[in-house]
Design a protein around this motif. Sequence first.
Motif, mmCIF file in Angstrom:
data_model
loop_
_atom_site.group_PDB
_atom_site.id
_atom_site.type_symbol
_atom_site.label_atom_id
_atom_site.label_comp_id
_atom_site.label_asym_id
_atom_site.label_seq_id
_atom_site.Cartn_x
_atom_site.Cartn_y
_atom_site.Cartn_z
ATOM 1 N N GLY A 155 25.117 -10.468 5.086
ATOM 2 C CA GLY A 155 25.195 -10.551 6.537
ATOM 3 C C GLY A 155 24.124 -9.724 7.220
ATOM 4 N N ARG A 156 24.041 -9.905 8.534
ATOM 5 C CA ARG A 156 22.999 -9.239 9.309
ATOM 6 C C ARG A 156 23.190 -7.729 9.361
ATOM 7 N N ALA A 157 24.451 -7.287 9.214
ATOM 8 C CA ALA A 157 24.726 -5.860 9.332
ATOM 9 C C ALA A 157 24.413 -5.098 8.049
ATOM 10 N N LEU A 162 23.591 -0.033 5.106
ATOM 11 C CA LEU A 162 22.901 0.701 4.049
ATOM 12 C C LEU A 162 22.049 1.832 4.628
ATOM 13 N N GLY A 163 21.395 1.574 5.774
ATOM 14 C CA GLY A 163 20.608 2.620 6.415
ATOM 15 C C GLY A 163 21.471 3.779 6.888
ATOM 16 N N LEU A 164 22.624 3.456 7.485
ATOM 17 C CA LEU A 164 23.552 4.507 7.894
ATOM 18 C C LEU A 164 24.034 5.305 6.687
ATOM 19 N N GLY A 165 24.336 4.587 5.592
ATOM 20 C CA GLY A 165 24.762 5.277 4.373
ATOM 21 C C GLY A 165 23.699 6.231 3.863
ATOM 22 N N ALA A 166 22.434 5.790 3.901
ATOM 23 C CA ALA A 166 21.339 6.667 3.479
ATOM 24 C C ALA A 166 21.253 7.882 4.394
ATOM 25 N N GLY A 167 21.429 7.658 5.702
ATOM 26 C CA GLY A 167 21.399 8.776 6.645
ATOM 27 C C GLY A 167 22.517 9.767 6.386
ATOM 28 N N PHE A 168 23.715 9.265 6.096
ATOM 29 C CA PHE A 168 24.829 10.156 5.778
ATOM 30 C C PHE A 168 24.542 10.947 4.498
ATOM 31 N N GLY A 169 23.910 10.277 3.520
ATOM 32 C CA GLY A 169 23.573 10.975 2.276
ATOM 33 C C GLY A 169 22.590 12.108 2.512
ATOM 34 N N PHE A 170 21.534 11.827 3.285
ATOM 35 C CA PHE A 170 20.573 12.894 3.610
ATOM 36 C C PHE A 170 21.227 13.965 4.484
ATOM 37 N N GLY A 171 22.180 13.546 5.330
ATOM 38 C CA GLY A 171 22.911 14.518 6.133
ATOM 39 C C GLY A 171 23.732 15.465 5.279
ATOM 40 N N VAL A 172 24.326 14.933 4.206
ATOM 41 C CA VAL A 172 25.061 15.789 3.267
ATOM 42 C C VAL A 172 24.143 16.854 2.690
ATOM 43 N N LEU A 207 20.324 4.068 -1.503
ATOM 44 C CA LEU A 207 20.711 3.289 -0.331
ATOM 45 C C LEU A 207 19.507 2.926 0.529
ATOM 46 N N LEU A 208 18.588 3.869 0.718
ATOM 47 C CA LEU A 208 17.427 3.598 1.552
ATOM 48 C C LEU A 208 16.541 2.539 0.910
ATOM 49 N N THR A 209 16.337 2.654 -0.398
ATOM 50 C CA THR A 209 15.534 1.642 -1.106
ATOM 51 C C THR A 209 16.171 0.270 -0.985
ATOM 52 N N SER A 210 17.485 0.199 -1.183
ATOM 53 C CA SER A 210 18.198 -1.068 -1.072
ATOM 54 C C SER A 210 18.133 -1.620 0.340
ATOM 55 N N ALA A 211 18.264 -0.741 1.334
ATOM 56 C CA ALA A 211 18.227 -1.180 2.733
ATOM 57 C C ALA A 211 16.875 -1.783 3.086
ATOM 58 N N LEU A 212 15.798 -1.150 2.633
ATOM 59 C CA LEU A 212 14.456 -1.641 2.955
ATOM 60 C C LEU A 212 14.141 -2.938 2.225
ATOM 61 N N GLY A 215 16.821 -6.106 3.986
ATOM 62 C CA GLY A 215 16.983 -6.411 5.398
ATOM 63 C C GLY A 215 15.838 -5.882 6.233
ATOM 64 N N SER A 216 16.062 -5.857 7.520
ATOM 65 C CA SER A 216 15.042 -5.414 8.465
ATOM 66 C C SER A 216 14.740 -3.927 8.294
ATOM 67 N N VAL A 217 13.465 -3.600 8.146
ATOM 68 C CA VAL A 217 13.047 -2.203 8.043
ATOM 69 C C VAL A 217 13.428 -1.446 9.308
ATOM 70 N N THR A 218 13.224 -2.086 10.465
ATOM 71 C CA THR A 218 13.529 -1.434 11.734
ATOM 72 C C THR A 218 15.014 -1.116 11.844
ATOM 73 N N THR A 219 15.873 -2.079 11.482
ATOM 74 C CA THR A 219 17.319 -1.863 11.551
ATOM 75 C C THR A 219 17.760 -0.782 10.584
ATOM 76 N N ALA A 220 17.255 -0.841 9.349
ATOM 77 C CA ALA A 220 17.637 0.138 8.334
ATOM 78 C C ALA A 220 17.214 1.545 8.748
ATOM 79 N N THR A 221 16.002 1.679 9.274
ATOM 80 C CA THR A 221 15.502 2.996 9.649
ATOM 81 C C THR A 221 16.233 3.543 10.868
ATOM 82 N N ALA A 222 16.593 2.665 11.798
ATOM 83 C CA ALA A 222 17.384 3.107 12.944
ATOM 84 C C ALA A 222 18.729 3.667 12.474
#
Length: 284
Positions: A155-157, A162-172, A207-212, A215-222
Motif C-alpha cells: 500500500g501507499r502507506a 517504514l520511515g517512521l519505524g526507522a526514525g523511532f529506531g534512531f530515536g531509541v 527499516l530505512l533501507t527497506s523504506a527507500l 516506496g517514495s524517498v520523500t515520504t520515507a524521509t519525512a
Amino acid sequence: MLFGMVCALGAAVCFGTATVFQAVAAQTAGTGGGGEAALLLRAVRQWRYLLGLGLDGLGFVFQIAALRSLPIYAVSAALASSLAVTAVVAARLLRVRLSGTEWGAVAVVCAGLAMLGLASGPEGKEGGSDALRYVMLGVAVGMLLLALAGGRLSGRARALVLGLGAGFGFGVVEVTVRLIDSLAPADLLTNPATYALVIGGGAAFILLTSALQRGSVTTATAGLVIGETIGPAAVGVIWLGDRTREGLTWLAVLGFAVAVAGAMALARFGEAPVEEPAAEEPVA
C-alpha cells in the motif's frame, strides 16, 4: 553547551556528506552483475564508499558527544538538518539544481538551529529510571520485528510506516546514549539500554533501507525526520529533565519546529541524487 552544539552540527555535516559519497559509490557499484552481496563487495572497494563509512563513524562519535552535553531536542533537530547538508553538497559536487524553495528551506533549517542554539539549556541531570530503559528496549525490539516484516507490507502507506519505524529506531539510539551512565563492561552487560541501543540502531538501518527501496524517498524521509525528532525530544523533556534557558522556552519550541519543517521540505535528499552520465555525442 557551545561544544555540544558544535558536535551536533559536526555530526550533521558528517552524515549529510557521507550520504552523497555513498550514493555516488552505489551508482557505480550497481553497474555490474550479481546479487546484493556482490553489490556490497563492489561498493566497499571504492574510496568514496569507504570515505562515507568513515564519515558516518565520525558523525556517530560527534552525536554521542553532543548528547552528553545538550538536550535531546537540540541534537535531534541538528541531526535532521543533515538533509540540508546533503542538498548543499549534492548541489556542489553532483551539480544538482536546487530550486529557490529548496535554498529557502536550507536557510530555514539554519535559522531554526540558530534559535535552538540560543534557547537550549544544559542537558537534563536526571539519569532515567529502569522502567524507561526497559521501555526503550521494548520499542527497539518492536522496530526490529517491524523490520523483519517490512517486506510483507503493502500500500501507499508502506514507505511512511517504514520511515517512521526507522526514525523511532534512531530515536531509541538518541535516548539510550543518555541512559548509559557507566562504560564498565559489567555495567554495560547488565544495562537494558545497551541492548536497546544496538537493536534499535540495527533495526533503524534495516527499516530505512527497506523504506527507500519500497516506496517514495520523500515520504520515507519525512517519516524518518518525524520519528527521530518529536519522540526523543518529548522523552528528554518529560523523563530526563531537559530544559531551555530561563524564559526562552518559546524560542526553543519555535526553533525546533522551524528546523524540522525545513528538513522535511528537503526530504527528497533522504537518498542523495546521483550523478547522471554525460550524454553521448551522436555519431555522424
